[in-house]
Design an enzyme around this catalytic site. Structure first.
Site, PDB file in Angstrom:
ATOM      1  N   LEU A   1      76.632  44.194 -12.797  1.00 26.72           N
ATOM      2  CA  LEU A   1      76.962  43.075 -11.988  1.00 26.72           C
ATOM      3  C   LEU A   1      77.288  43.647 -10.559  1.00 26.72           C
ATOM      4  O   LEU A   1      78.231  44.681 -10.461  1.00 26.72           O
ATOM      5  CB  LEU A   1      77.966  42.190 -12.608  1.00 26.72           C
ATOM      6  CG  LEU A   1      77.713  41.442 -13.746  1.00 26.72           C
ATOM      7  CD1 LEU A   1      78.813  40.645 -14.283  1.00 26.72           C
ATOM      8  CD2 LEU A   1      76.421  40.553 -13.828  1.00 26.72           C
ATOM      9  N   ASP A   2      77.022  42.715  -9.638  1.00 27.54           N
ATOM     10  CA  ASP A   2      77.301  43.349  -7.987  1.00 27.54           C
ATOM     11  C   ASP A   2      78.863  43.020  -8.230  1.00 27.54           C
ATOM     12  O   ASP A   2      79.552  42.455  -8.912  1.00 27.54           O
ATOM     13  CB  ASP A   2      76.694  42.286  -7.080  1.00 27.54           C
ATOM     14  CG  ASP A   2      75.178  42.467  -7.029  1.00 27.54           C
ATOM     15  OD1 ASP A   2      74.557  43.254  -7.629  1.00 27.54           O
ATOM     16  OD2 ASP A   2      74.663  41.381  -6.767  1.00 27.54           O
ATOM     17  N   LYS A   3      79.393  43.787  -7.235  1.00 26.77           N
ATOM     18  CA  LYS A   3      80.819  43.839  -6.860  1.00 26.77           C
ATOM     19  C   LYS A   3      81.452  42.594  -7.008  1.00 26.77           C
ATOM     20  O   LYS A   3      82.449  42.446  -7.553  1.00 26.77           O
ATOM     21  CB  LYS A   3      81.176  44.777  -5.789  1.00 26.77           C
ATOM     22  CG  LYS A   3      82.757  44.668  -5.451  1.00 26.77           C
ATOM     23  CD  LYS A   3      82.757  45.384  -4.207  1.00 26.77           C
ATOM     24  CE  LYS A   3      84.382  45.468  -3.615  1.00 26.77           C
ATOM     25  NZ  LYS A   3      84.562  45.953  -2.299  1.00 26.77           N
TER      26      LYS A   3
ATOM     27  N   ARG B   1      70.378  36.575  -5.910  1.00 30.02           N
ATOM     28  CA  ARG B   1      70.587  36.622  -4.475  1.00 30.02           C
ATOM     29  C   ARG B   1      69.461  36.500  -3.632  1.00 30.02           C
ATOM     30  O   ARG B   1      69.197  35.591  -2.862  1.00 30.02           O
ATOM     31  CB  ARG B   1      71.700  37.505  -3.820  1.00 30.02           C
ATOM     32  CG  ARG B   1      72.823  37.346  -4.789  1.00 30.02           C
ATOM     33  CD  ARG B   1      73.731  38.654  -4.793  1.00 30.02           C
ATOM     34  NE  ARG B   1      74.274  38.969  -3.361  1.00 30.02           N
ATOM     35  CZ  ARG B   1      74.927  40.139  -2.754  1.00 30.02           C
ATOM     36  NH1 ARG B   1      75.122  41.013  -3.836  1.00 30.02           N
ATOM     37  NH2 ARG B   1      75.316  40.106  -1.774  1.00 30.02           N
TER      38      ARG B   1
END
Length: 306
Positions: free
Chosen positions: A134-136, A237
């Site tokens: 998962l992205d930060k 995104r």
């Protein structure tokens, strides 16, 4: 080994950068300087060397140097755990695994403290136990394998699309349709190597498919559910921005917009993760509660409508 097919001459580093989108130009220049590139069978350390049609380029990637992984007592919100796997509700701001620039304070460091050193080496030394990322600043459910068998099985489920990953996000604007699918390949943005963009397969893009469904319309904002078929970097995104409805709070693909709510990152949450248990075959479904900032955002937007 790569064969140059373009008729015009071009610098070696630029040609490699255009044909190897997963490697930054800076990384490629260092590989050239480090004697990892040959041109027509001869060592080439000149990044400005012009290549032309018919040239044969060979790039050898050096073995990655393992990072020293240190257990750290970082609190974990555990949604499910047994001897084979653990599912964590990741908060915003937590990087998944160590890398240059983020050698500590990651989810892997926390897991080593929680699970013990038995996690080391599971699926590789660099990212022990990591099945997907998962992205930060994306929150929510992420599964980590505790055994090699579980790691292989879970990765196979991700590849076969039998593991189901469902996200919730708040986007700007109001889509006309109630749902749809974005089928658009992703790759590094040619103008900004830190970003992802819609890039054709011919130019190095990788297949990326996102299914979306409207959950709630709140004025000029929309709560959407997403289901992934693929797991490319920044996929949801970029696809939302491609639709013209970027994720609220996204500092990269929705910059310049504000909702008056202090968010730690983009309003994107991995709400549900469903998979087959690698040992028992039973279905495991982990539901991650929305983080407080996400709940606050929804409350503020709904109150504005009243």
């Amino acid at each position: 080994m790569l064969s140059v097919e373009t008729p015009e001459s071009e610098r070696l580093d630029r040609w490699l950068s255009a044909h190897l989108p997963d490697l930054s130009r800076n990384r490629l220049q260092k590989l050239i300087d480090g004697e990892y590139v040959t041109l027509n069978g001869q060592l080439c350390t000149d990044k400005k060397r012009l290549v032309q049609a018919g040239d044969i380029i060979c790039l050898t990637l050096p073995e990655a140097q393992p990072l020293e992984l240190t257990p750290e007592s970082i609190p974990l919100d555990i949604l499910y755990e047994d001897d084979h796997l653990i599912i964590v509700n990741k908060p915003a701001g937590l990087v998944v695994h160590p890398a240059p620039g983020n050698r500590s304070g990651t989810l892997v460091n926390a897991l080593l403290a929680h699970c013990g050193e038995g996690l080391l080496g599971i699926g590789g030394v660099q990212r022990p136990g990591i099945v997907h990322r998962l992205d930060k600043d994306t929150t929510g459910a992420i599964v980590v394998a505790k055994t090699d068998l579980a790691h292989q099985d879970l990765q196979a489920q991700m590849k076969a699309k039998t593991a189901r990953r469902e996200y919730l996000g708040v986007v700007y604007g109001a889509p006309r349709e109630q749902g749809g699918t974005v089928d658009a390949p992703l790759g590094r943005d040619p103008s900004d190597r830190k970003r992802q963009a819609i890039v054709t397969v011919e130019k190095g893009g990788r297949n990326a498919v996102t299914h979306w469904q409207v959950q709630e319309r709140i004025g000029n904002f929309t709560v959407m559910a997403f289901r992934l078929e693929t797991g490319r970097t920044h996929q949801i995104r970029v696809h939302c921005a491609h639709l013209g409805h970027p994720i609220v709070g996204d500092p990269v693909y929705g910059a310049g917009r504000s909702v008056g709510v202090n968010l730690p990152g983009q309003a994107l949450h991995a709400a549900r993760l469903t998979l087959r248990h690698p040992a028992t075959g039973e279905t495991v479904c982990a539901i991650a509660p929305l983080p407080p900032p996400f709940e606050t955002l929804l409350s503020v937007l709904r109150n504005r409508q009243n």
